[in-house]
Design an enzyme around this catalytic site. Structure first.
Site, PDB file in Angstrom:
ATOM      1  N   GLU A 182     -33.190 -29.632  -4.654  1.00 48.02           N
ATOM      2  CA  GLU A 182     -33.565 -29.986  -3.292  1.00 48.02           C
ATOM      3  C   GLU A 182     -34.968 -30.599  -3.303  1.00 48.02           C
ATOM      4  O   GLU A 182     -35.913 -29.965  -3.766  1.00 48.02           O
ATOM      5  CB  GLU A 182     -33.562 -28.675  -2.484  1.00 48.02           C
ATOM      6  N   CYS A 207     -32.263 -28.518   5.496  1.00 47.76           N
ATOM      7  CA  CYS A 207     -31.494 -27.863   4.435  1.00 47.76           C
ATOM      8  C   CYS A 207     -30.168 -28.575   4.198  1.00 47.76           C
ATOM      9  O   CYS A 207     -29.672 -28.602   3.086  1.00 47.76           O
ATOM     10  CB  CYS A 207     -31.269 -26.399   4.767  1.00 47.76           C
ATOM     11  N   GLU A 238     -29.281 -18.143   4.576  1.00 50.92           N
ATOM     12  CA  GLU A 238     -29.006 -19.574   4.761  1.00 50.92           C
ATOM     13  C   GLU A 238     -30.032 -20.297   3.910  1.00 50.92           C
ATOM     14  O   GLU A 238     -31.221 -20.294   4.238  1.00 50.92           O
ATOM     15  CB  GLU A 238     -29.120 -19.922   6.252  1.00 50.92           C
ATOM     16  N   LYS A 265     -40.382 -13.007  11.590  1.00 50.83           N
ATOM     17  CA  LYS A 265     -41.573 -13.591  10.955  1.00 50.83           C
ATOM     18  C   LYS A 265     -41.385 -15.100  10.824  1.00 50.83           C
ATOM     19  O   LYS A 265     -40.547 -15.573  10.066  1.00 50.83           O
ATOM     20  CB  LYS A 265     -41.806 -12.999   9.568  1.00 50.83           C
TER      21      LYS A 265
HETATM   22  P1  NAI Z   1     -39.785 -20.354   1.456  1.00 53.15           P
HETATM   23  O1  NAI Z   1     -38.387 -20.001   1.181  1.00 53.15           O
HETATM   24  O2  NAI Z   1     -40.848 -19.833   0.555  1.00 53.15           O
HETATM   25  O3  NAI Z   1     -40.185 -19.918   2.940  1.00 53.15           O
HETATM   26  C1  NAI Z   1     -39.283 -19.552   3.946  1.00 53.15           C
HETATM   27  C2  NAI Z   1     -39.764 -18.286   4.628  1.00 53.15           C
HETATM   28  O4  NAI Z   1     -39.699 -17.184   3.737  1.00 53.15           O
HETATM   29  C3  NAI Z   1     -41.197 -18.324   5.116  1.00 53.15           C
HETATM   30  O5  NAI Z   1     -41.265 -17.663   6.351  1.00 53.15           O
HETATM   31  C4  NAI Z   1     -41.945 -17.552   4.048  1.00 53.15           C
HETATM   32  O6  NAI Z   1     -43.132 -16.973   4.498  1.00 53.15           O
HETATM   33  C5  NAI Z   1     -40.953 -16.472   3.708  1.00 53.15           C
HETATM   34  N1  NAI Z   1     -41.095 -15.872   2.371  1.00 53.15           N
HETATM   35  C6  NAI Z   1     -41.647 -16.407   1.261  1.00 53.15           C
HETATM   36  N2  NAI Z   1     -41.581 -15.534   0.248  1.00 53.15           N
HETATM   37  C7  NAI Z   1     -40.966 -14.430   0.710  1.00 53.15           C
HETATM   38  C8  NAI Z   1     -40.571 -13.183   0.138  1.00 53.15           C
HETATM   39  N3  NAI Z   1     -40.791 -12.903  -1.145  1.00 53.15           N
HETATM   40  N4  NAI Z   1     -39.945 -12.287   0.918  1.00 53.15           N
HETATM   41  C9  NAI Z   1     -39.685 -12.552   2.201  1.00 53.15           C
HETATM   42  N5  NAI Z   1     -40.037 -13.698   2.807  1.00 53.15           N
HETATM   43  C10 NAI Z   1     -40.659 -14.643   2.077  1.00 53.15           C
HETATM   44  O7  NAI Z   1     -39.894 -21.928   1.500  1.00 53.15           O
HETATM   45  P2  NAI Z   1     -41.204 -22.793   1.244  1.00 53.15           P
HETATM   46  O8  NAI Z   1     -42.020 -22.287   0.118  1.00 53.15           O
HETATM   47  O9  NAI Z   1     -41.876 -22.912   2.526  1.00 53.15           O
HETATM   48  O10 NAI Z   1     -40.570 -24.161   0.789  1.00 53.15           O
HETATM   49  C11 NAI Z   1     -40.273 -24.389  -0.582  1.00 53.15           C
HETATM   50  C12 NAI Z   1     -38.971 -25.134  -0.724  1.00 53.15           C
HETATM   51  O11 NAI Z   1     -37.922 -24.345  -0.189  1.00 53.15           O
HETATM   52  C13 NAI Z   1     -38.869 -26.421   0.054  1.00 53.15           C
HETATM   53  O12 NAI Z   1     -39.405 -27.489  -0.617  1.00 53.15           O
HETATM   54  C14 NAI Z   1     -37.398 -26.566   0.208  1.00 53.15           C
HETATM   55  O13 NAI Z   1     -36.833 -27.105  -0.950  1.00 53.15           O
HETATM   56  C15 NAI Z   1     -36.936 -25.156   0.370  1.00 53.15           C
HETATM   57  N6  NAI Z   1     -36.735 -24.774   1.775  1.00 53.15           N
HETATM   58  C16 NAI Z   1     -35.485 -24.751   2.249  1.00 53.15           C
HETATM   59  C17 NAI Z   1     -35.259 -24.446   3.569  1.00 53.15           C
HETATM   60  C18 NAI Z   1     -33.902 -24.415   4.122  1.00 53.15           C
HETATM   61  O14 NAI Z   1     -33.743 -24.426   5.331  1.00 53.15           O
HETATM   62  N7  NAI Z   1     -32.885 -24.356   3.319  1.00 53.15           N
HETATM   63  C19 NAI Z   1     -36.348 -24.183   4.485  1.00 53.15           C
HETATM   64  C20 NAI Z   1     -37.639 -24.166   3.883  1.00 53.15           C
HETATM   65  C21 NAI Z   1     -37.803 -24.483   2.577  1.00 53.15           C
END
Ligand code: NAI
Length: 794
Positions: free
Chosen positions: A397, A300, A266, A192
């Site tokens: 972050e 990240c 990760e 996904k």
């Molecule tokens: P997120 O963690 O919500 O999204 C990442 C993925 O997880 C997306 O594909 C999303 O649809 C999916 N997701 C969301 N809720 C889920 C759930 N309950 N169960 C399974 N999958 C789920 O990140 P978001 O909201 O896009 O970004 C928010 C903050 O997260 C950013 O500002 C940043 O600080 C952090 N982030 C960190 C990343 C990293 O690589 N460490 C990448 C993206 C965001």
């Protein structure tokens, strides 16, 4: 402007990349995309779509299917159906498919790069020169592993159906990091993509068709968090691999606790970028540009905390500001742009909010004078100085082009500041002194350390976090292990639900009535026997009900004391591998010396025959880990750059262990010894059935030169001791051996601080079979790989 005038001003003109091919591709699909399931396009069951937009303008690019649980179910079924043939395929043929995918990524690289930039907002320079070449490299590298799999991992098999959830910051690269190793090892996948950036994953689905990848091997279901949740909770998914925020990582840990899905996470980071006074400051500034302004800081492992040696802070800040003045921010399809658009309005607002909060907390904000485009989501490169280490901008972050700067005076203080975070993903150390750089690298708690370089990634080098940055590695040999299991493991029988220990009544130790038997086993904490805080003990009886003795009833306070002792046992953590081996050999020798009396006592609980075998094999097991102590080496990876990465197998730290009940001695040694061999300190809860074994064990350790606190033994009920172990912030990992309910509790209770949990998944492990119960599998879990990148070669 005339050429002569341009020559004087050296102004950049516009240099736009042509988006025509990408626009045609979108048009060919009618700007509306379904899911890719079982090799075909599959209209969403609920008929819902959402928009994906170009963040550099805010304009809609296409409609994309919103995945429901019915869509996820269809995809999982397709992946299940494809699994037997895919895993049985000759490795060479799997290698050919991966190789085809690598070739196709290269062939379509321009389309993919432009599409990525349009959907995500990152500069085309980055998607064209970094993201897409690395995607191809991942498929080539893993095509190689597919080819070598049976030779290199003859005892392993794939997990099965893998659910993969990825973020929006490196959409296609994260897909490659997930899909390439999964396919190489024989898994089938349901992936996904993030809701902000689904397009390149859908383009990749087209490449799978073009490469002839068998239907169902790769399935792509688009949607938001609810689609991700449906994938996480689907009962027929065998493993979840997730990259994204720590918050969602935690939710996934909780949602999978009572299942036997394997999990790799990760997560976020707040990575330190440490500059010593002897660093090449100009190189460090260029490193910083890549460290925090690469991909608008939405990385990240971004070097978002600048730690400067105090004596050079002013000079460095001034050089950074000068360099920031030259950064070009604007439309990401322009080839001369350094900083593009933020992925979405909600992210932009989050950055603005956090920066405002940082300023309110006392930080000084500096931004170059730049004119931001009038449309789209942009944030200027920003540096916050005078940041207090506890400020929100130093701890959380931001995920934007914002650097928080602080100073330090000594290397020790630099390390303390660097580790003053719940995260542990990456770090940079800049110093021209190799001793300083490597000494500091060893002390930083992070999965990646870049010495005099920044943000280098390669398929051959593992990437992943310590602490709340998650667990598991992606890339390298270490990354492959996340997608495989020992062949015997899934076939191992279920462990019967834990029998209540023969007796559970407790009585006060200070009871004035004469003891039935003069044997009350105390706790063993910090190298000394200790009375339990509760003052209570548990009776221990033989199989036929005879009272054998009493063991102390440990509680939360005893666990706290044990953790304190374990944390103080620095000398074990710092001992050389050779020294650790010597101490373990000595343990084995002492067990051999006392084997008869120990076997005699153990026989009362498990019978004479088993007791004899436990002791004999116990001696062998300790010997085995003494042998391993100085042989479980890391590796040196060879990325295609002027660097090497040194993959160190580092200790995890302090580990809480719930030992098997049915093999009191051998089970204890099988879990404690690999942890000790790797330099961890241990808090062990011995067999609930026969905790009296603790008395024999601590005599063994006392007489074997094991430093006090390296191993601590707290007897008592698992139901009471698991929680304080799992919830303790200074315990870095839990190893829990038990029935389904116990291992589910261990996982659920460890959700808060995301500690690593390794369990038997409720299966019975044959501790008497060395081919199962000892060796690399245990050592791999007793360590975590830190990749230290150092410049090397011409
Ligand atoms: P997120 O963690 O919500 O999204 C990442 C993925 O997880 C997306 O594909 C999303 O649809 C999916 N997701 C969301 N809720 C889920 C759930 N309950 N169960 C399974 N999958 C789920 O990140 P978001 O909201 O896009 O970004 C928010 C903050 O997260 C950013 O500002 C940043 O600080 C952090 N982030 C960190 C990343 C990293 O690589 N460490 C990448 C993206 C965001």
């Amino acid at each position: 402007m005339s050429i002569a005038e341009k020559f004087v001003s050296m102004e950049y003109g516009p240099a736009p990349e042509d988006p025509k091919e990408a626009q045609l591709w979108l048009d060919r699909h009618g700007r509306k995309f379904s899911h890719f399931i079982g090799g075909e396009w599959h209209t969403p069951e609920a008929g819902e779509y959402f928009d994906t937009v170009d963040p550099s303008t805010g304009d809609k690019l296409a409609s994309v299917a919103q995945g429901s649980s019915a869509d996820i179910d269809a995809a999982v079924r397709a992946a299940q159906a494809a699994s037997p043939n895919w895993r049985a395929l000759k490795p060479h043929l799997r290698a050919r498919y991966l190789y085809n995918l690598a070739r196709l990524v290269q062939k379509h690289s321009r389309l993919l790069a432009v599409l990525e930039t349009m959907d995500n907002g990152k500069p085309i320079r980055e998607s064209r020169d970094i993201d897409i070449p690395l995607v191809a490299r991942h498929f080539y590298y893993h095509a190689g592993w597919a080819q070598l799999l049976n030779q290199e991992f003859p005892e392993h098999e794939p997990c099965g159906v893998v659910g993969q959830i990825i973020p929006w910051n490196f959409p296609l690269l994260m897909l490659a990091w997930k899909i390439a190793p999964a396919l190489a090892t024989g898994n089938t996948v349901v992936l996904k993509p993030a809701e902000f950036t689904p397009l390149t994953a859908l383009a990749f689905a087209g490449l799978c068709q073009e490469a002839g990848v068998p239907a169902g091997v790769v399935n792509i279901v688009t949607g938001d968090g609810s689609t991700g949740e449906a994938l996480v909770t689907h009962p027929d998914v065998d493993k979840i691999a997730f990259t994204g925020s720590t918050e969602v990582g935690r939710a996934i840990r909780a949602a999978t606790a009572s299942s036997h899905k394997r999990l790799s996470l990760e997560l976020g980071g707040k990575s330190p970028f440490i500059v010593f006074d002897d660093a090449d400051l100009d190189s460090a500034v260029e490193g910083l540009v890549d460290g925090i302004w690469f991909n608008q800081g939405q990385v990240c492992c971004a070097g978002s905390r600048l730690l400067m040696h105090e004596s050079i802070a002013e000079v460095l800040l001034s050089k950074i500001r000068d360099r920031m003045n030259t950064l070009r921010i604007g439309p990401p399809l322009d080839k001369a742009i350094d900083i593009g658009a933020i992925v979405a309005r909600v992210q932009l607002e989050r950055i603005e909010r956090m920066v405002a909060q940082g300023i309110a907390e006392g930080a000084t904000c500096w931004q170059p004078q730049v004119v931001l485009p009038s449309r789209g989501f942009y944030f200027p490169p920003t540096i916050l100085s005078n940041v207090h280490p506890t400020s929100i901008v130093a701890q959380q972050e931001i995920f934007g082009p914002v650097l928080a700067a602080m100073t330090f005076r000594t290397p020790k203080e630099a390390v303390e500041l660097a580790n003053n975070t719940v995260y542990g993903l990456a770090s940079c150390v800049w110093s021209e002194n190799i001793n300083v750089a490597l000494h500091v690298a060893a002390q930083i708690k992070a999965g990646v350390v870049w010495v005099n370089c920044t943000n280098l990634f390669d398929a051959a080098c593992g990437f992943g976090g310590y602490r709340e940055s998650g667990y598991g590695r992606e890339g390298g040999r270490e990354g492959l292990l996340e997608y495989m299991e020992p062949k015997w493991f899934k076939r191992a029988p279920k462990l019967a639900a834990a029998l209540a220990p023969p007796h559970s009544e407790s009585q006060e130790m200070a009871d004035s009535s004469p003891p039935l038997i003069d044997r009350t086993v105390k706790l063993y904490i910090g190298g000394k026997q200790a009375r339990p805080d509760s003052g209570y003990s548990m009776e221990v009886r033989s199989r036929d009900g005879a009272l054998l003795g009493e063991a102390s009833l440990g509680n939360r306070k005893d666990i706290r004391n044990a953790v304190e002792a374990a944390r103080k046992a620095e000398s074990w953590a710092k001992a050389t591998a050779h020294n650790r081996a010597q101490v373990l050999y000595y343990c084995a020798e002492n067990l051999a010396l006392r084997s008869e009396e120990i076997a005699r006592r153990l026989a009362s609980a498990v019978g004479a025959e088993q007791a004899k075998r436990e002791v004999e094999l116990g001696i062998e097991r300790i010997f085995s880990y003494a042998a391993w102590a100085d042989k479980f080496d890391g590796a040196v990876h060879n990325p295609p750059f002027r660097n090497i990465s040194i993959a160190m197998n580092e200790r995890i730290g302090t580990v809480g262990v719930i030992c098997p009940s049915e093999t009191p001695l051998l089970g204890f040694l099988s879990l404690a010894m690999p942890l000790l061999a790797a330099g961890n300190t241990v808090i062990a809860v011995p067999s609930e059935r026969y905790p009296l074994i603790a008395a024999d064990l601590y005599q063994l350790f006392d007489t074997s030169d094991l430093p006090g606190g390296a191993i601590n033994i707290v007897t008592g009920y698992v139901s009471q001791l698991l929680k304080p172990l799992a919830e303790h912030d200074d315990i870095d990992a839990i190893w829990c051996y038990g029935d389904d309910a116990t291992v589910a509790s261990a996982k659920a209770m460890s959700t808060g601080n995301l500690k690593q949990v390794w369990t038997n998944e409720g299966r019975a492990i044959d501790w008497f079979d060395p081919s199962i119960a000892e060796g690399r599998w245990f050592l791999e879990h007793a360590t975590q790989v830190k990749n230290i990148w150092v410049p090397y070669g011409e």
